[in-house]
Design a protein around this motif. Structure first.
Motif, PDB file in Angstrom:
ATOM      1  N   GLY A  41      37.759  32.696  50.830  1.00  0.00           N
ATOM      2  CA  GLY A  41      37.243  32.889  49.485  1.00  0.00           C
ATOM      3  C   GLY A  41      37.620  34.233  48.917  1.00  0.00           C
ATOM      4  O   GLY A  41      37.965  34.357  47.733  1.00  0.00           O
ATOM      5  N   LEU A  42      37.581  35.279  49.756  1.00  0.00           N
ATOM      6  CA  LEU A  42      37.962  36.618  49.316  1.00  0.00           C
ATOM      7  C   LEU A  42      39.440  36.661  48.929  1.00  0.00           C
ATOM      8  O   LEU A  42      39.812  37.253  47.909  1.00  0.00           O
ATOM      9  N   GLU A  43      40.294  36.023  49.724  1.00  0.00           N
ATOM     10  CA  GLU A  43      41.726  36.025  49.439  1.00  0.00           C
ATOM     11  C   GLU A  43      42.032  35.284  48.142  1.00  0.00           C
ATOM     12  O   GLU A  43      42.841  35.741  47.320  1.00  0.00           O
ATOM     13  N   VAL A  44      41.395  34.137  47.940  1.00  0.00           N
ATOM     14  CA  VAL A  44      41.605  33.379  46.702  1.00  0.00           C
ATOM     15  C   VAL A  44      41.129  34.189  45.506  1.00  0.00           C
ATOM     16  O   VAL A  44      41.802  34.258  44.465  1.00  0.00           O
ATOM     17  N   ALA A  45      39.961  34.841  45.633  1.00  0.00           N
ATOM     18  CA  ALA A  45      39.439  35.657  44.534  1.00  0.00           C
ATOM     19  C   ALA A  45      40.400  36.795  44.208  1.00  0.00           C
ATOM     20  O   ALA A  45      40.662  37.099  43.029  1.00  0.00           O
ATOM     21  N   ALA A  46      40.961  37.436  45.236  1.00  0.00           N
ATOM     22  CA  ALA A  46      41.887  38.547  45.008  1.00  0.00           C
ATOM     23  C   ALA A  46      43.175  38.065  44.360  1.00  0.00           C
ATOM     24  O   ALA A  46      43.715  38.722  43.467  1.00  0.00           O
ATOM     25  N   ALA A  47      43.683  36.915  44.786  1.00  0.00           N
ATOM     26  CA  ALA A  47      44.966  36.434  44.279  1.00  0.00           C
ATOM     27  C   ALA A  47      44.891  36.014  42.820  1.00  0.00           C
ATOM     28  O   ALA A  47      45.855  36.189  42.066  1.00  0.00           O
ATOM     29  N   GLY A  48      43.761  35.465  42.405  1.00  0.00           N
ATOM     30  CA  GLY A  48      43.654  34.972  41.037  1.00  0.00           C
ATOM     31  C   GLY A  48      42.828  35.816  40.105  1.00  0.00           C
ATOM     32  O   GLY A  48      42.721  35.509  38.916  1.00  0.00           O
ATOM     33  N   GLY A  49      42.199  36.903  40.612  1.00  0.00           N
ATOM     34  CA  GLY A  49      41.318  37.717  39.779  1.00  0.00           C
ATOM     35  C   GLY A  49      40.002  37.037  39.485  1.00  0.00           C
ATOM     36  O   GLY A  49      39.406  37.267  38.430  1.00  0.00           O
ATOM     37  N   HIS A  50      39.519  36.197  40.415  1.00  0.00           N
ATOM     38  CA  HIS A  50      38.296  35.423  40.201  1.00  0.00           C
ATOM     39  C   HIS A  50      37.058  36.195  40.648  1.00  0.00           C
ATOM     40  O   HIS A  50      37.111  37.028  41.556  1.00  0.00           O
ATOM     41  N   HIS A  51      35.921  35.882  40.011  1.00  0.00           N
ATOM     42  CA  HIS A  51      34.639  36.428  40.449  1.00  0.00           C
ATOM     43  C   HIS A  51      34.200  35.713  41.731  1.00  0.00           C
ATOM     44  O   HIS A  51      34.561  34.564  41.982  1.00  0.00           O
ATOM     45  N   LEU A  52      33.375  36.420  42.530  1.00  0.00           N
ATOM     46  CA  LEU A  52      33.026  35.932  43.867  1.00  0.00           C
ATOM     47  C   LEU A  52      31.545  36.156  44.126  1.00  0.00           C
ATOM     48  O   LEU A  52      31.000  37.205  43.782  1.00  0.00           O
ATOM     49  N   VAL A  68      48.596  38.046  48.699  1.00  0.00           N
ATOM     50  CA  VAL A  68      47.983  38.199  47.371  1.00  0.00           C
ATOM     51  C   VAL A  68      49.023  38.670  46.360  1.00  0.00           C
ATOM     52  O   VAL A  68      49.097  38.154  45.233  1.00  0.00           O
ATOM     53  N   ALA A  69      49.847  39.639  46.750  1.00  0.00           N
ATOM     54  CA  ALA A  69      50.873  40.146  45.836  1.00  0.00           C
ATOM     55  C   ALA A  69      51.877  39.058  45.475  1.00  0.00           C
ATOM     56  O   ALA A  69      52.289  38.947  44.312  1.00  0.00           O
ATOM     57  N   ALA A  70      52.279  38.239  46.453  1.00  0.00           N
ATOM     58  CA  ALA A  70      53.226  37.154  46.171  1.00  0.00           C
ATOM     59  C   ALA A  70      52.612  36.122  45.233  1.00  0.00           C
ATOM     60  O   ALA A  70      53.273  35.624  44.306  1.00  0.00           O
ATOM     61  N   ALA A  71      51.329  35.805  45.445  1.00  0.00           N
ATOM     62  CA  ALA A  71      50.664  34.832  44.571  1.00  0.00           C
ATOM     63  C   ALA A  71      50.514  35.374  43.158  1.00  0.00           C
ATOM     64  O   ALA A  71      50.716  34.648  42.173  1.00  0.00           O
ATOM     65  N   ARG A  72      50.180  36.628  43.033  1.00  0.00           N
ATOM     66  CA  ARG A  72      50.049  37.223  41.696  1.00  0.00           C
ATOM     67  C   ARG A  72      51.401  37.281  40.987  1.00  0.00           C
ATOM     68  O   ARG A  72      51.474  37.084  39.773  1.00  0.00           O
ATOM     69  N   ALA A  73      52.456  37.566  41.750  1.00  0.00           N
ATOM     70  CA  ALA A  73      53.785  37.596  41.142  1.00  0.00           C
ATOM     71  C   ALA A  73      54.176  36.217  40.620  1.00  0.00           C
ATOM     72  O   ALA A  73      54.764  36.085  39.533  1.00  0.00           O
ATOM     73  N   ALA A  74      53.848  35.170  41.379  1.00  0.00           N
ATOM     74  CA  ALA A  74      54.154  33.804  40.930  1.00  0.00           C
ATOM     75  C   ALA A  74      53.390  33.468  39.659  1.00  0.00           C
ATOM     76  O   ALA A  74      53.941  32.872  38.716  1.00  0.00           O
ATOM     77  N   ALA A  75      52.107  33.836  39.614  1.00  0.00           N
ATOM     78  CA  ALA A  75      51.308  33.558  38.420  1.00  0.00           C
ATOM     79  C   ALA A  75      51.816  34.359  37.227  1.00  0.00           C
ATOM     80  O   ALA A  75      51.897  33.837  36.104  1.00  0.00           O
ATOM     81  N   ALA A  76      52.160  35.636  37.429  1.00  0.00           N
ATOM     82  CA  ALA A  76      52.638  36.464  36.331  1.00  0.00           C
ATOM     83  C   ALA A  76      53.938  35.917  35.753  1.00  0.00           C
ATOM     84  O   ALA A  76      54.140  35.921  34.526  1.00  0.00           O
TER      85      ALA A  76
END
Length: 506
Positions: free
Chosen positions: A203-214, A414-422
């Protein structure tokens, strides 16, 4: 000449406005009048400046002195105008030729002995000066490193009013800002320290990757606080623009480190559960100061023991969580602070909070409902990831820890996931999945196939999920797909997103 003018900068929130400080000396009974909507600190500048001028060996003009701050309809706050007032006054009295101070911004508070003391908010002030085309500033010595962060601005420092007078009158050099040292290395707690808690880590990793509240629920000692404190360690460093925003907010609050370095790491704010509404969202008399919510901008706001916070304080977070800004209105005007945060809540499931978990709980069902009922439905509806952590077992606690992933390993994913989303949302002006408007995700080409959202649509129709919750599950599904390296989310991603959102097995 009985008139002189120099430049200064005033702050309203984190926005700087160039202010012209005028001084006019006329015959009449000796007096000092300050106009231009000054606050109490500025009214008191009359006595501070007089003492500083005399104690710096300069002659005080016994005439009627009018100090005007332009634009006159802009409220002026604080003591950063002292140095400019002293220079304008001495220039108007004919004691100083102000040619050397043309198009130079003066900032600083004066002590009674003539020392120039540091002030808050120098970074946004110098930013405003540069934006207005004023590329030379003179600041207190302690603020020089902070002012030097802005490129293209020539910064000089003074420690006393006498040094400024010597520079203007005799050309004595001013002080240079200190040379910036090497950036500090990474520090802080590591995710490898957390024993067990596979679901909490996911849950922490998903929240960090997408900028979600936790939100983390569970018995005491299970690791909720440890997980939350390690969220910043898996977040990427701030961009130049974000770092300037964050550093400016901490400058206004007077919380910058002495080296005056740009804050590159996402901030982490963890106020005590007795914090008031003003402490959380900002407040105070006169110019409202930023609260913990704004100081966590571009970072993490962690509310431990969330159920113990005052209801008013928690409910005050609802609007800023949606808009990413907090607007504070006072009788003399309002100000706005940015507040794009990741909110992390941690709470025990009940008042007794047995370490062994629900099996040994002594609370009645009504007491449990009342306790968690302090977290209102509208607030929890804004929390994307809601995870229940279980008590840690002996085997997990006593394991060697070699199997626990470190923050560096998780941060890379997390950085790779954020780069894909960006890259995917670049054409829409968004960088994170949590920032995507729900209506865009429900329309082609981003709309998911009906077969993949059958259970999600059923929960919406049954009322177990709100429309806001529906959109947040879709955002979570996109984040899960980014973490796993898929171009689009599928059915399994949606089911995992439902589980993370509701805390249930889907």
């Amino acid at each position: 000449m009985s008139y002189a003018r120099v430049h200064c900068v005033g702050l309203v929130g984190v926005t700087g406005h160039v202010v012209q400080v005028e001084a006019d000396l006329a015959p009449g009974l000796p007096a000092v009048v300050v106009s231009g909507l000054p606050d109490t600190a500025l009214h008191e500048a009359r006595d501070r400046v007089r003492a500083a001028v005399v104690n710096s060996g300069q002659r005080w003009p016994n005439r009627r002195i009018t100090i005007n701050l332009l634009p006159a309809d802009l409220p002026k706050y604080g003591s950063a105008f002292d140095l400019a007032i002293a220079a304008a006054l001495l220039g108007g009295a004919g004691e100083l030729p102000l040619t050397a101070l043309e198009r130079v911004v003066l900032l600083g508070e004066l002590g009674l002995d003539g020392t120039v003391r540091p002030v808050r908010g120098v970074l946004p002030m110098v930013t405003a000066a540069a934006r207005a085309g004023l590329d030379r500033v003179i600041v207190p010595t302690e603020n020089a490193a902070e002012a030097a962060m802005i490129p293209g601005v020539r910064v000089r420092a003074v420690d006393t009013l006498y040094r400024l007078v010597s520079f203007v009158r005799d050309g004595t050099p001013l002080l240079d800002p200190p040379v910036a040292g090497p950036p500090p290395g990474p520090d802080g707690p590591d995710l490898a320290d957390v024993a067990g808690q596979g679901l909490g880590r996911r849950g922490l990793e998903v929240a960090a990757a997408g900028g979600h509240h936790l939100a983390l629920f569970g018995p005491p000692g299970a690791g909720k606080t440890m997980l939350a404190e390690r969220l910043p360690s898996v977040l990427p460093e701030l961009t130049d623009e974000a770092a300037l925003e964050v550093t400016a907010l901490h400058s206004v609050a007077g919380l910058l480190p002495p080296d005056g370095r740009l804050l590159r790491r996402p901030p982490f704010q963890a106020p005590h559960h007795t914090a008031t509404v003003a402490a959380l969202v900002g407040g105070g008399t006169g110019l409202a100061r930023p609260g913990a919510l704004s100081l966590a901008h571009r970072g993490v706001l962690f509310l431990d023991e969330a159920a113990e916070f005052g209801r008013g304080a928690l409910e005050a977070l609802r609007q800023p969580l949606e808009s990413g800004r907090v607007r504070l209105v006072r009788a003399r005007g309002g100000t706005e602070y940015p507040a794009q945060v990741q909110l992390v809540l941690a709470a025990n499931p009940c008042p007794c909070a047995r370490a062994a978990g629900d099996a040994y709980c002594e609370c009645s069902p009504l007491a449990r409902r009342r306790y968690l009922g302090r977290l209102s439905g509208p607030l929890l509806d804004r929390i994307d990831v809601q995870v229940t952590v279980l008590p840690v077992r002996a085997a997990q606690l006593l394991a060697t820890g070699e199997g626990n992933e470190s923050s560096a390993v998780v941060a890379a994913r997390v950085a790779a996931a954020r780069a894909a989303a960006a890259e995917r949302w670049a054409g829409l002006g968004r960088r994170l999945n949590a920032e995507m408007p729900g209506h865009l995700l429900r329309q082609p080409p981003w709309r998911l196939p009906p077969a993949d959202t059958t259970q999600l649509r059923g929960r919406l129709d049954s009322g177990s999920l709100s429309a806001r919750g529906f959109d947040r599950v879709i955002r979570l599904a996109w984040t899960i797909a980014d973490l796993d390296g898929r171009a689009r989310p599928g059915r399994d991603d949606v089911l995992e997103a439902i589980g993370l959102r509701t805390g249930e097995d889907s």
